[in-house]
Design an enzyme around this catalytic site. Structure first.
Site, PDB file in Angstrom:
ATOM      1  N   ASN A   7       0.874  -1.173   0.000  1.00  0.00           N
ATOM      2  CA  ASN A   7       0.000   0.000   0.000  1.00  0.00           C
ATOM      3  C   ASN A   7       0.909   1.221   0.000  1.00  0.00           C
ATOM      4  O   ASN A   7       1.428   1.616   1.047  1.00  0.00           O
ATOM      5  CB  ASN A   7      -0.906  -0.018   1.223  1.00  0.00           C
ATOM      6  CG  ASN A   7      -1.814   1.208   1.305  1.00  0.00           C
ATOM      7  OD1 ASN A   7      -1.757   2.099   0.456  1.00  0.00           O
ATOM      8  ND2 ASN A   7      -2.640   1.277   2.336  1.00  0.00           N
ATOM      9  N   ARG A  98      -2.713  -2.184  -3.355  1.00  0.00           N
ATOM     10  CA  ARG A  98      -3.884  -1.346  -3.122  1.00  0.00           C
ATOM     11  C   ARG A  98      -3.869  -0.210  -4.139  1.00  0.00           C
ATOM     12  O   ARG A  98      -2.877   0.512  -4.278  1.00  0.00           O
ATOM     13  CB  ARG A  98      -3.861  -0.750  -1.720  1.00  0.00           C
ATOM     14  CG  ARG A  98      -5.083   0.121  -1.445  1.00  0.00           C
ATOM     15  CD  ARG A  98      -4.866   1.087  -0.311  1.00  0.00           C
ATOM     16  NE  ARG A  98      -6.062   1.883  -0.046  1.00  0.00           N
ATOM     17  CZ  ARG A  98      -6.048   3.065   0.563  1.00  0.00           C
ATOM     18  NH1 ARG A  98      -4.904   3.581   0.965  1.00  0.00           N
ATOM     19  NH2 ARG A  98      -7.164   3.729   0.769  1.00  0.00           N
ATOM     20  N   HIS A 187     -12.911   2.902   0.768  1.00  0.00           N
ATOM     21  CA  HIS A 187     -12.833   1.892   1.840  1.00  0.00           C
ATOM     22  C   HIS A 187     -13.502   0.576   1.432  1.00  0.00           C
ATOM     23  O   HIS A 187     -13.942  -0.189   2.271  1.00  0.00           O
ATOM     24  CB  HIS A 187     -13.479   2.393   3.143  1.00  0.00           C
ATOM     25  CG  HIS A 187     -12.751   3.506   3.811  1.00  0.00           C
ATOM     26  ND1 HIS A 187     -13.408   4.508   4.490  1.00  0.00           N
ATOM     27  CD2 HIS A 187     -11.433   3.802   3.898  1.00  0.00           C
ATOM     28  CE1 HIS A 187     -12.528   5.371   4.977  1.00  0.00           C
ATOM     29  NE2 HIS A 187     -11.314   4.954   4.624  1.00  0.00           N
ATOM     30  N   ARG A 248     -11.069  15.835   7.759  1.00  0.00           N
ATOM     31  CA  ARG A 248     -11.961  16.185   6.653  1.00  0.00           C
ATOM     32  C   ARG A 248     -13.312  16.628   7.183  1.00  0.00           C
ATOM     33  O   ARG A 248     -13.821  16.088   8.162  1.00  0.00           O
ATOM     34  CB  ARG A 248     -12.149  15.000   5.707  1.00  0.00           C
ATOM     35  CG  ARG A 248     -10.884  14.513   5.042  1.00  0.00           C
ATOM     36  CD  ARG A 248     -11.167  13.303   4.175  1.00  0.00           C
ATOM     37  NE  ARG A 248      -9.939  12.698   3.684  1.00  0.00           N
ATOM     38  CZ  ARG A 248      -9.716  11.384   3.630  1.00  0.00           C
ATOM     39  NH1 ARG A 248     -10.662  10.541   4.027  1.00  0.00           N
ATOM     40  NH2 ARG A 248      -8.574  10.919   3.178  1.00  0.00           N
ATOM     41  N   GLU A 392      -8.042  -5.019   5.736  1.00  0.00           N
ATOM     42  CA  GLU A 392      -8.004  -4.712   4.310  1.00  0.00           C
ATOM     43  C   GLU A 392      -6.879  -5.462   3.598  1.00  0.00           C
ATOM     44  O   GLU A 392      -7.020  -5.861   2.439  1.00  0.00           O
ATOM     45  CB  GLU A 392      -7.844  -3.202   4.116  1.00  0.00           C
ATOM     46  CG  GLU A 392      -9.048  -2.402   4.612  1.00  0.00           C
ATOM     47  CD  GLU A 392      -8.778  -0.920   4.685  1.00  0.00           C
ATOM     48  OE1 GLU A 392      -9.075  -0.212   3.702  1.00  0.00           O
ATOM     49  OE2 GLU A 392      -8.267  -0.457   5.731  1.00  0.00           O
TER      50      GLU A 392
END
Length: 408
Positions: A7, A98, A187, A248, A392
């Site tokens: 990743n 990823r 996600h 965010r 993940e």
């Protein structure tokens, strides 16, 4: 098969080595061999952390100025006779990457070919902060491991089942046709893992239940999963939409940012930075983007920290309630991610008042299962509430094995 999961971000490389196969996936017997992260790439001092079962952990602060050096360091750690877990890099059978954005091109993971790579590059305009680094990581890994298959696993792919009425915005259709302006969602690997894990916890195939999955970390998203398929998700064209997050803003009246840009004389870059880096929990609290710190400060009486927590939980409750309606009822609500797995107070506050929808929290279980998997609702709660430790990297390893076997 041993799969190296990579990743690659703008200044980091997260990695994990996993032994898996189609048989292991079916039986749930995959083996995690080692995992780590190289951070602050390109800065004066990088950080290296690596852990493997039965081996001494590695903590280093070397100079690593670019991603090639970082990925070479990953391979040297994995093969190190003292701390590593394989004797030679030739034991790596495949690499799973990823990739944040697959646009509308990819509804499932893909063996990376020249054509697939070109299409990933075309998606850079949709994810200019992420896809370039994902591509760079692949190019370096392909040079260092040229004789093994490489597979791209897309964050957006799981949400390609979202129907048109849920992914379109109320904008002129020409903007969708010209520029691909629509909800993509992110996600996806986490929401997929939670869906697969709930099959085992509920003892039923995914085609027989509906879920509301909540991935809550520094980035946060909620997904409505109907019979194993995403039918709506809170993140949108970018990961900025939806819940209040660490840095965010989440959902916002679009006119607000236009007004602020005019009043504060902000450039486009400054406005983008404001929304993505200086808003959310850190912006509201003025203290931190870390929920753990905010909970501590709120317990000490800091009102700004408490307000940030209240806002976070209220927005999450709204999405859970809305997706219950979208699904026409749910069998379970699932909490995952750093906040979802470890912040009992967030889970409690987010479900408080939802008893009329059949969500009845067991306070004792909720406290006891902090950081552990299990049911935190009462036995007679019509809608189960669960904590699941998301993974993940495992999804990426599984998809890599499946893609190579042609069994996606």
């Amino acid at each position: 098969m041993i799969v190296l999961v990579l990743n690659c971000g703008s200044s980091s490389v997260k990695f994990q080595l996993i032994r898996t196969s189609l048989e292991d996936i079916e039986a749930g017997t995959e083996e995690k061999l080692g995992r780590g992260i190289i951070g602050k790439i390109g800065m004066t001092t990088a950080t290296v952390a690596f852990e493997a079962e039965g081996r001494p952990p590695v903590r280093e602060t070397p100079v690593i100025l670019e991603h090639r050096v970082a990925i070479e360091r990953v391979l040297s750690l994995l093969t190190d006779p003292d701390v590593g877990v394989i004797k030679d890099r030739s034991e790596i059978g495949a690499v799973g990457h990823r990739v944040v954005h697959g646009g509308e091109k990819f509804a499932q993971s893909q063996l990376i070919t020249e054509e697939v790579l070109r299409e990933i590059v075309e998606c850079i305009e949709l994810a200019p902060l992420h896809n370039p680094h994902n591509v760079r990581g692949y190019e370096i890994a392909r040079e260092l491991l040229p004789d093994v298959p490489h597979v791209a696993v897309f964050d957006t792919a799981f949400h390609q089942t979202v129907p048109e009425h849920a992914y379109l915005y109320g904008l002129p259709m020409v903007l969708y046709r010209r520029h691909g302006i629509r909800r993509y969602g992110f996600h996806g690997s986490s929401h997929r893992y939670l869906t697969a894990r709930m099959e085992r916890l509920l003892g039923r195939p995914r085609t027989e239940f509906n879920l509301i999955t909540c991935h809550l970390g520094n980035g946060c998203s909620v997904t409505a999963v109907q019979h194993g398929r995403s039918i709506d998700t809170s993140m949108g064209f970018t990961p900025l939409e939806g819940l209040v997050m660490g840095t965010r803003s989440g959902d916002l009246d679009p006119a607000v940012i236009l007004h602020v840009m005019a009043k504060e004389e902000l450039t486009l870059h400054e406005a983008n930075t404001l929304l993505n880096k200086h808003s959310g929990l850190i912006g509201v609290s003025g203290i931190s983007n870390d929920m753990r710190e905010l909970i501590k400060e709120a317990q000490r009486g800091d009102q700004h920290a408490q307000t940030a927590i209240d806002l976070f939980c209220y927005r999450l409750k709204k999405y859970i309630s809305a997706y219950y309606g979208v699904l026409g009822g749910a069998d379970a609500v699932v909490f995952a991610g750093g906040i979802g797995e470890n912040a009992a107070v967030v889970r409690e506050r987010s479900c408080d008042g939802l008893e009329s929808l059949g969500m009845i929290m067991d306070p004792k279980r909720n406290e006891e299962l902090n950081g552990r998997e299990g049911r935190i609702s009462t036995d007679d709660s019509p809608v189960g509430i669960y904590v699941v430790l998301t993974d993940e990297e495992m999804v990426i390893a599984r998809d890599t094995a499946r893609a190579i076997a042609g069994n996606l």
